[in-house]
Design an enzyme around this catalytic site. Structure first.
Site, PDB file in Angstrom:
ATOM      1  N   SER A 280       0.849  -1.187   0.000  1.00 15.56           N
ATOM      2  CA  SER A 280       0.000   0.000   0.000  1.00 15.56           C
ATOM      3  C   SER A 280       0.880   1.231   0.000  1.00 15.56           C
ATOM      4  O   SER A 280       2.032   1.186   0.441  1.00 15.56           O
ATOM      5  CB  SER A 280      -0.884   0.015   1.251  1.00 15.56           C
ATOM      6  OG  SER A 280      -1.536   1.256   1.411  1.00 15.56           O
TER       7      SER A 280
ATOM      8  N   TYR B  67      -2.457  -0.440  10.438  1.00 16.28           N
ATOM      9  CA  TYR B  67      -2.505  -0.763   9.011  1.00 16.28           C
ATOM     10  C   TYR B  67      -1.177  -0.424   8.342  1.00 16.28           C
ATOM     11  O   TYR B  67      -0.629  -1.227   7.585  1.00 16.28           O
ATOM     12  CB  TYR B  67      -3.654  -0.005   8.346  1.00 16.28           C
ATOM     13  CG  TYR B  67      -3.775  -0.266   6.865  1.00 16.28           C
ATOM     14  CD1 TYR B  67      -4.278  -1.476   6.391  1.00 16.28           C
ATOM     15  CD2 TYR B  67      -3.392   0.689   5.931  1.00 16.28           C
ATOM     16  CE1 TYR B  67      -4.389  -1.728   5.035  1.00 16.28           C
ATOM     17  CE2 TYR B  67      -3.507   0.455   4.574  1.00 16.28           C
ATOM     18  CZ  TYR B  67      -4.008  -0.758   4.132  1.00 16.28           C
ATOM     19  OH  TYR B  67      -4.120  -0.993   2.782  1.00 16.28           O
TER      20      TYR B  67
END
Length: 190
Positions: free
Chosen positions: A142, A155
């Site tokens: 990501s 995250y």
């Protein structure tokens, strides 16, 4: 459109969203698609769609954070299609919370789904790739692996681990015909 004719792709987290889009693209390019996901209804529907369009595809249900389920799912896909040339480690989720509200259970859950799943899937698929003489592994990381985002400490940490996992696999297996890369999408609607 048959650039991947004769290739076999396994997609973890491949039943919905970007994973399903990847399975469709692999199939459209000529690869057989092995879809592994915990969402049986979506996975079976996707494979029915692909096979109705004339593609080779198989679905195997698994919680990709479970070694036993991953090994069984990879065995099922391999029995139906053969050893994979491509592994797309896409399974993942997110927990958005202020850091001081993040609990240990959140930490364990997210690392299991986002990071441990890559380890388990790669560990299960890589021996077959090596036996075939090579292959390609793609890991969904990501933009959050390299740019921190508010309320996403957990995250961000998992995606940083995914990023480094891909690099380390690439380095360890580069002389054995294995490529491994991380893709780092930004915010997208899935």
């Amino acid at each position: 459109m048959d650039r991947l004719k004769g290739k076999i792709a396994i997609i973890s987290g491949g039943a919905t969203g970007m994973g399903a889009a990847a399975a469709r693209l692999f199939a459209a390019e000529g690869a057989a698609a092995g879809v592994i996901d915990r969402n049986a209804a979506a996975g079976e529907a996707l494979v029915a769609e692909l096979t109705a369009a004339g593609h080779r595809a198989v679905f195997a249900k698994a919680d990709v954070s479970s070694k036993v389920e991953v090994e069984a799912a990879v065995a099922r896909v391999t029995a139906a299609l053969g050893h994979a040339n491509v592994l797309f480690n896409h399974a993942g989720t997110i927990v958005i919370k202020p850091f001081l509200e993040t609990e240990e259970e959140d930490w364990n859950f997210l690392f299991d789904v986002n990071v441990k799943s890559m380890y388990l899937m790669t560990r299960a698929v890589l021996p077959g790739m090596l036996a075939r003489g090579g292959g390609s592994i793609v890991c969904t990381s990501s933009i959050s692996a390299v740019y921190a985002t508010p309320n996403e400490v957990l995250y961000d940490a998992t995606k940083g681990a995914c990023h480094m996992f891909a690099r380390a696999i690439a380095v360890e297996f580069r002389d054995r015909g294995i490529r491994c890369n991380a893709v780092c999408p930004g915010f997208i609607e899935t």
